[in-house]
Design an enzyme around this catalytic site. Structure first.
Site, PDB file in Angstrom:
ATOM      1  N   ASP A 161       1.124  -1.207  -0.036  1.00 49.69           N
ATOM      2  CA  ASP A 161      -0.069  -0.025   0.019  1.00 49.69           C
ATOM      3  C   ASP A 161       0.925   0.833   0.263  1.00 49.69           C
ATOM      4  O   ASP A 161       2.003   1.361   0.892  1.00 49.69           O
ATOM      5  CB  ASP A 161      -0.664   0.079   1.529  1.00 49.69           C
ATOM      6  CG  ASP A 161      -1.214  -0.954   1.196  1.00 49.69           C
ATOM      7  OD1 ASP A 161      -2.408  -2.139  -0.007  1.00 49.69           O
ATOM      8  OD2 ASP A 161      -2.154  -1.725   1.984  1.00 49.69           O
ATOM      9  N   ASP A 190      -0.426  -3.588  -4.377  1.00 50.12           N
ATOM     10  CA  ASP A 190      -1.685  -3.460  -3.726  1.00 50.12           C
ATOM     11  C   ASP A 190      -2.705  -2.035  -3.991  1.00 50.12           C
ATOM     12  O   ASP A 190      -2.381  -1.928  -4.875  1.00 50.12           O
ATOM     13  CB  ASP A 190      -1.635  -3.721  -2.523  1.00 50.12           C
ATOM     14  CG  ASP A 190      -3.105  -4.563  -1.825  1.00 50.12           C
ATOM     15  OD1 ASP A 190      -3.724  -4.767  -2.423  1.00 50.12           O
ATOM     16  OD2 ASP A 190      -3.060  -5.244  -0.330  1.00 50.12           O
ATOM     17  N   ASP A 194      -5.532   2.591   1.677  1.00 51.13           N
ATOM     18  CA  ASP A 194      -6.162   1.919   2.131  1.00 51.13           C
ATOM     19  C   ASP A 194      -6.647   1.694   3.671  1.00 51.13           C
ATOM     20  O   ASP A 194      -6.459   2.348   4.859  1.00 51.13           O
ATOM     21  CB  ASP A 194      -5.446   0.339   2.341  1.00 51.13           C
ATOM     22  CG  ASP A 194      -5.626  -0.549   1.051  1.00 51.13           C
ATOM     23  OD1 ASP A 194      -6.303   0.167  -0.242  1.00 51.13           O
ATOM     24  OD2 ASP A 194      -5.384  -1.988   1.105  1.00 51.13           O
ATOM     25  N   ARG A 243     -12.036  -0.582  -7.303  1.00 51.15           N
ATOM     26  CA  ARG A 243     -11.726   0.231  -5.629  1.00 51.15           C
ATOM     27  C   ARG A 243     -11.196   1.988  -5.938  1.00 51.15           C
ATOM     28  O   ARG A 243     -10.470   1.825  -5.446  1.00 51.15           O
ATOM     29  CB  ARG A 243     -10.706  -0.622  -5.354  1.00 51.15           C
ATOM     30  CG  ARG A 243     -11.270  -1.560  -4.624  1.00 51.15           C
ATOM     31  CD  ARG A 243      -9.837  -2.350  -3.842  1.00 51.15           C
ATOM     32  NE  ARG A 243     -10.411  -3.903  -3.738  1.00 51.15           N
ATOM     33  CZ  ARG A 243      -9.437  -4.668  -3.183  1.00 51.15           C
ATOM     34  NH1 ARG A 243      -8.478  -4.322  -2.105  1.00 51.15           N
ATOM     35  NH2 ARG A 243      -9.696  -6.168  -3.080  1.00 51.15           N
TER      36      ARG A 243
END
Length: 520
Positions: A161, A190, A194, A243
């Site tokens: 992340d 990734d 997040d 996302r």
């Protein structure tokens, strides 16, 4: 993610490399603190000011950032860390100290508070190195680039992340940053942004997220619904698979963002999440809003968005697109003031303001970028500020650190299904209630703490149930204040280890959602 991600990114990365080379040479204001002030949900729960008022230090390595954190008098001493140059694995090592908990190969903001990290000079680039925020509060990250953080291959950092938050994080403002990858999960990357395991009161503003399989998530699984109160505004999401963000539970406010080339899905509201989606511009993308890849539905309120060459898949099992004619299926009340740019000008405004090394420019709410006044200022109420509805948090203080976050709690007998800790979790959807019509709830610390203001908040729909009360220094029994009804309580500053809110009467079952404490 599927291997074609890398193919889709190749042309985009070539363009990005040229742009980055140009941008990084642009001078920016030599700020001594974050420029401008937090917006969105980061203004709630006492506000987000980072290291304002603390010492300013300069860092050109990751080790120097960790050293600055570790040499503070305490883990909550305010500090502003100005960063210039390239931060990478070669110059980021673990530093030990009583006021920090760092690690090598990642910028670790763990079990700390009141920190600003801001890029200055010719720019700050975190190369293959992520920023990890855990068990922390009141953090500002501004004007930096974070690129190519990987979870597999070599080198790895922060679980892949760019910015990752987890485990009881409160009040984070990330502003004017550029977060970018070079592919999807198959290529070792990734998420760019997040949040999981109880992260609340976060704003991402005027930032660029691009060239990634995953933009970011709120909640790591369908059962991780303790996150929420997140604002995304004036960001560019470009060349991303999905996302943007993925929401599991909680509330998000998504406005004035520009979405370009979303390949699989965009705002994925699921598992009971509720998103207010205002005046965004979606272009050349697929399934930009809905519930995807699960049967656990989420909800949205839509207004003023532009859908330019957006395609929609057919509804089916585990696939519930909001389009081709998106309609609201919930209402979301927003407790703060904000200014909405018209969707038609969002691409141009975002182009001029979003990302690192843009002079920290913002929109004035009339489609005109401007440079903000240095230093924290009070947010100016905007003309589009909605009237709080039944789901709005009770208006409260807009400055200072809520000392209850991370403290302990106890009290008299509690009603079934409630918890003492619910009054210090930053959430208005949980609460403590006494077993009867009267009772007491306390906040406590391991050492003497100065308190001069308390805010008692009731859950939505139960306001007015608390009758007469006393606020008591639990150690001495001294009554600090008395009155009736919830709200803000001020009194001469006192140093104590435990403070008790004693409910002496009520109408119906009294409930306390939040017992906030402040030093001033």
């Amino acid at each position: 993610m599927r291997r074609p991600v890398a193919l889709r990114l190749s042309a985009a990365l070539a363009t990005t490399a040229v742009g980055a080379a140009i941008c990084v040479a642009l001078p920016i204001p030599q700020a001594s603190a974050a420029t401008g002030s937090a917006t969105g949900f980061a203004t709630q729960n006492g506000g987000t000011t980072g290291g304002t008022g603390g010492q300013t230090v300069r860092a050109t390595t990751g080790t120097a950032i960790h050293t600055a954190l570790c040499t503070r008098p305490s883990s909550s001493t305010p500090i502003i860390i100005q960063v210039e140059g390239t931060i990478n694995h070669g110059n980021t090592s673990k530093v030990s100290g009583d006021s920090c908990n760092t690690a090598a190969g990642v910028i670790e903001l763990k079990q700390i508070s009141n920190v600003t990290i801001i890029g200055v000079g010719s720019g700050a680039v975190f190369d293959q190195l992520g920023i990890h925020i855990r068990d922390s509060s009141n953090i500002v990250i501004q004007n930096v680039t974070i690129r190519n953080v990987k979870k597999s291959g070599s080198p790895t950092s922060n679980g892949g992340d760019a910015i990752g938050m987890e485990s009881t994080v409160r009040n984070v403002w990330v502003d004017h940053v550029t977060l970018e990858a070079s592919g999807g999960e198959d290529e070792g990357f990734d998420g760019l942004f997040d949040m999981k395991d109880n992260v609340q009161y976060v704003t991402l503003s005027y930032s660029i997220l691009r060239n990634s399989g995953r933009g970011g998530l709120v909640g790591s699984s369908e059962s991780d619904r303790s996150n929420g109160f997140i604002t995304y505004h004036h960001n560019l999401y470009e060349n991303i698979d999905s996302r943007t963000p993925l929401l599991r539970g909680g509330i998000a406010h998504v406005y004035n963002n520009h979405y370009v080339n979303l390949h699989e899905s965009g705002i994925n509201s699921r598992a009971g999440a509720r998103a207010k989606v205002d005046n965004n511009y979606f272009k050349d993308s697929k399934d930009v809003l809905g519930t995807f890849y699960t049967s656990e539905r989420g909800y949205w309120q839509v207004s003023g968005n532009t859908f330019d060459n957006v395609t929609w898949s057919s509804p089916g099992t585990d696939n519930y697109p909001a389009g081709p004619n998106p309609q609201s299926n919930t209402t979301v009340s927003i407790p703060y003031s904000y200014r909405l740019d018209g969707a038609s000008c969002v691409p141009d405004v975002v182009r001029q303001t979003a990302g690192a090394n843009k002079g920290l420019r913002v929109s004035d709410g009339n489609c005109t970028p401007q440079t903000p006044t240095p230093g924290p200022t009070s947010p100016t109420p905007g003309p589009t500020s909605p009237t709080p509805g039944p789901t709005s948090p009770t208006p409260g203080p807009t400055s200072g650190t809520n000392l209850s976050i991370g403290a302990g709690a106890d009290g008299s007998s509690k009603a079934s299904g409630t918890s003492y800790g619910n009054v210090r979790d930053g959430s208005l959807s949980t609460y403590w209630s006494p077993a009867g019509a009267t009772g007491s709830i306390s906040i406590k610390w391991g050492s003497a703490t100065g308190v001069a203001r308390v805010v008692i908040r009731e859950p939505s729909g139960t306001q007015g149930s608390i009758g007469s009360w006393q606020l008591v220094n639990h150690e001495t029994g001294a009554v600090l204040a008395s009155g009736s009804g919830a709200g803000t309580i001020t009194f001469p500053a006192v140093s104590l280890t435990k403070i008790t809110f004693k409910i002496n009467s009520s109408s119906g079952a009294p409930r306390v959602a939040e017992f906030e404490t402040y030093a001033s």
